[in-house]
Design a protein around this motif. Structure first.
Motif, PDB file in Angstrom:
ATOM      1  N   PRO A  38       5.666   4.173  38.594  1.00 25.23           N
ATOM      2  CA  PRO A  38       5.149   5.460  39.078  1.00 25.23           C
ATOM      3  C   PRO A  38       5.368   6.601  38.092  1.00 25.23           C
ATOM      4  CG  PRO A  38       7.024   4.723  40.409  1.00 25.23           C
ATOM      5  CD  PRO A  38       6.685   3.602  39.474  1.00 25.23           C
ATOM      6  N   ASP A  60       9.166  -8.299  47.814  1.00 30.75           N
ATOM      7  CA  ASP A  60       9.591  -6.984  47.320  1.00 30.75           C
ATOM      8  C   ASP A  60      10.881  -7.158  46.533  1.00 30.75           C
ATOM      9  OD1 ASP A  60       7.494  -5.823  48.599  1.00 30.75           O
ATOM     10  OD2 ASP A  60       8.673  -4.768  50.116  1.00 30.75           O
ATOM     11  N   SER A  88       6.319  -4.600  44.530  1.00 31.21           N
ATOM     12  CA  SER A  88       5.763  -5.538  45.510  1.00 31.21           C
ATOM     13  C   SER A  88       4.788  -6.452  44.790  1.00 31.21           C
ATOM     14  CB  SER A  88       5.019  -4.778  46.617  1.00 31.21           C
ATOM     15  OG  SER A  88       5.889  -3.857  47.229  1.00 31.21           O
ATOM     16  N   TYR A 117       1.088  -5.697  43.812  1.00 32.11           N
ATOM     17  CA  TYR A 117       0.457  -4.808  44.782  1.00 32.11           C
ATOM     18  C   TYR A 117       0.802  -3.352  44.504  1.00 32.11           C
ATOM     19  CZ  TYR A 117       0.065  -9.266  47.274  1.00 32.11           C
ATOM     20  OH  TYR A 117      -0.191 -10.557  47.601  1.00 32.11           O
ATOM     21  N   GLY A 118       1.988  -3.096  43.960  1.00 35.55           N
ATOM     22  CA  GLY A 118       2.358  -1.714  43.691  1.00 35.55           C
ATOM     23  C   GLY A 118       3.833  -1.605  43.363  1.00 35.55           C
ATOM     24  N   ALA A 119       4.245  -0.383  43.030  1.00 37.78           N
ATOM     25  CA  ALA A 119       5.650  -0.128  42.723  1.00 37.78           C
ATOM     26  C   ALA A 119       5.982   1.283  43.163  1.00 37.78           C
ATOM     27  CB  ALA A 119       5.915  -0.288  41.227  1.00 37.78           C
ATOM     28  N   ARG A 120       7.228   1.474  43.633  1.00 35.23           N
ATOM     29  CA  ARG A 120       7.648   2.826  44.005  1.00 35.23           C
ATOM     30  C   ARG A 120       9.080   3.054  43.534  1.00 35.23           C
ATOM     31  NH1 ARG A 120      10.988   1.973  48.538  1.00 35.23           N
ATOM     32  NH2 ARG A 120      10.482   0.029  49.598  1.00 35.23           N
ATOM     33  N   GLY A 133      10.322   7.488  46.120  1.00 31.51           N
ATOM     34  CA  GLY A 133       9.079   7.012  46.724  1.00 31.51           C
ATOM     35  C   GLY A 133       7.932   7.118  45.734  1.00 31.51           C
ATOM     36  N   GLU A 162       4.506   5.509  45.843  1.00 31.36           N
ATOM     37  CA  GLU A 162       3.901   4.199  45.545  1.00 31.36           C
ATOM     38  C   GLU A 162       2.734   4.350  44.566  1.00 31.36           C
ATOM     39  OE1 GLU A 162       4.805   1.260  47.370  1.00 31.36           O
ATOM     40  OE2 GLU A 162       3.286  -0.052  46.534  1.00 31.36           O
ATOM     41  N   THR A 163       2.702   3.475  43.556  1.00 27.28           N
ATOM     42  CA  THR A 163       1.540   3.422  42.674  1.00 27.28           C
ATOM     43  C   THR A 163       0.988   2.012  42.651  1.00 27.28           C
ATOM     44  OG1 THR A 163       3.049   3.105  40.824  1.00 27.28           O
ATOM     45  CG2 THR A 163       2.096   5.294  41.080  1.00 27.28           C
ATOM     46  N   GLN A 164      -0.324   1.913  42.633  1.00 27.05           N
ATOM     47  CA  GLN A 164      -0.993   0.612  42.536  1.00 27.05           C
ATOM     48  C   GLN A 164      -1.365   0.331  41.086  1.00 27.05           C
ATOM     49  OE1 GLN A 164      -1.924   2.446  45.572  1.00 27.05           O
ATOM     50  NE2 GLN A 164      -0.504   1.071  46.583  1.00 27.05           N
TER      51      GLN A 164
END
Ligand SMILES: [Zn+2]
Lengths: 175, 90
Positions: free
Chosen positions: B8, B52, B68, B77-80, B85, B87-89
């Motif tokens: 992110p 996760d 994730s 799928y993404g990371a945060r 927090g 979340e980025t795809q």
């Protein structure tokens, strides 16, 4: 106990190297690390007048963290004055002896760095003024674009000679 | 294995920049008892599919992330950021 004098010597004992259109230099100066909490706002240009005569550059180094790089070596009182100005939201740590500064310039700079960097260095994705921490080969480096065809790398002192040698190897095809 | 991780803070980065700690599990209460703590510290599901995990961006921003991903398809799928927090795809 035996007396031994402290020696002050550069991390890389090398003169600037030219490979065709590429120039590798170790510009020296000062490197200060600014440490804040994630979400801390970067110091504005107005809060850096203490080092204004030293053309400071502010380099992103992750959330709430920056490097301040100056061409002129700062004095202790200058660093203390900056620290007092930025406290308490940012802590200032003098990293001038802990990290080493390498400048790469010339038209093939981006193609040369692409051999060791997994970032997209196209000027639209990594414009002038951008800085980030990443790997060059296997060496952790803070990479900044200081011009269309010029970059600066900050590397931990113990890795400086290795990175310098790697950059020379990566530059060889250009001259 | 996921090869490019959407940090992110830093954008898409190669997995070589990260250190993986393991499953991102909810931490038991301090007085949850020995069985709950043994399960939290030692026992893992090793799932085939969505997972996760805590990833540390060691050679980048040095922030702890939850990534994730899918252990079967290698999709990310993404990371945060664990603390912030965001979340980025990919
Ligand atoms: Zn990152």
């Amino acid at each position: 106990m035996r007396d031994s004098a402290l020696m002050r010597r550069p991390a890389v004992a090398s003169e600037p190297v030219r490979c065709g259109d590429l120039l590798l230099e170790a510009p020296g100066g000062s490197i200060l690390q600014l440490l804040g909490k994630a979400g801390a706002t970067p110091p504005s240009d107005m809060s850096l007048p203490e080092v204004a005569g030293a053309s400071p550059g502010l380099r992103n180094a992750g959330p709430g963290q920056w490097f301040v790089v100056t061409d002129r070596e700062l004095t202790g009182p200058e660093i203390d004055a900056l620290a007092a100005r930025l406290a308490p939201s940012l802590h200032v740590v003098d990293q001038s002896s802990g990290r080493f500064r390498i400048r790469v310039s010339g038209a093939p700079s981006r193609r040369m760095l692409a051999k060791g960097v997994a970032l997209d260095l196209h000027p639209e994705r990594f414009p002038v003024g951008t800085a980030t921490s990443t790997l060059v080969g296997q060496i952790g480096t803070n990479l900044a674009r200081t011009g269309q065809d010029s970059f600066e790398l900050l590397v931990l002192r113990g890795f400086a000679q290795s990175l310098w040698d790697d950059l020379l190897l990566m530059s060889r095809e250009f001259g | 294995m996921a090869s490019r991780v959407p940090c992110p803070h830093c954008g898409l980065r190669p997995k070589e920049e990260f250190t993986i700690k393991g499953a991102a599990l909810p931490r038991p209460a301090p007085d949850a008892g020995e069985a709950a703590w043994i399960e939290y510290v030692y026992l893992r599901e090793n799932p085939r599919g969505a997972y996760d995990e805590f990833w540390h961006h060691t050679s980048g921003c040095r922030r702890w992330l939850v990534v994730s991903r899918n252990t079967l398809t290698h999709d990310v799928y993404g990371a945060r950021d664990v603390a912030l927090g965001g979340e980025t795809q990919p």
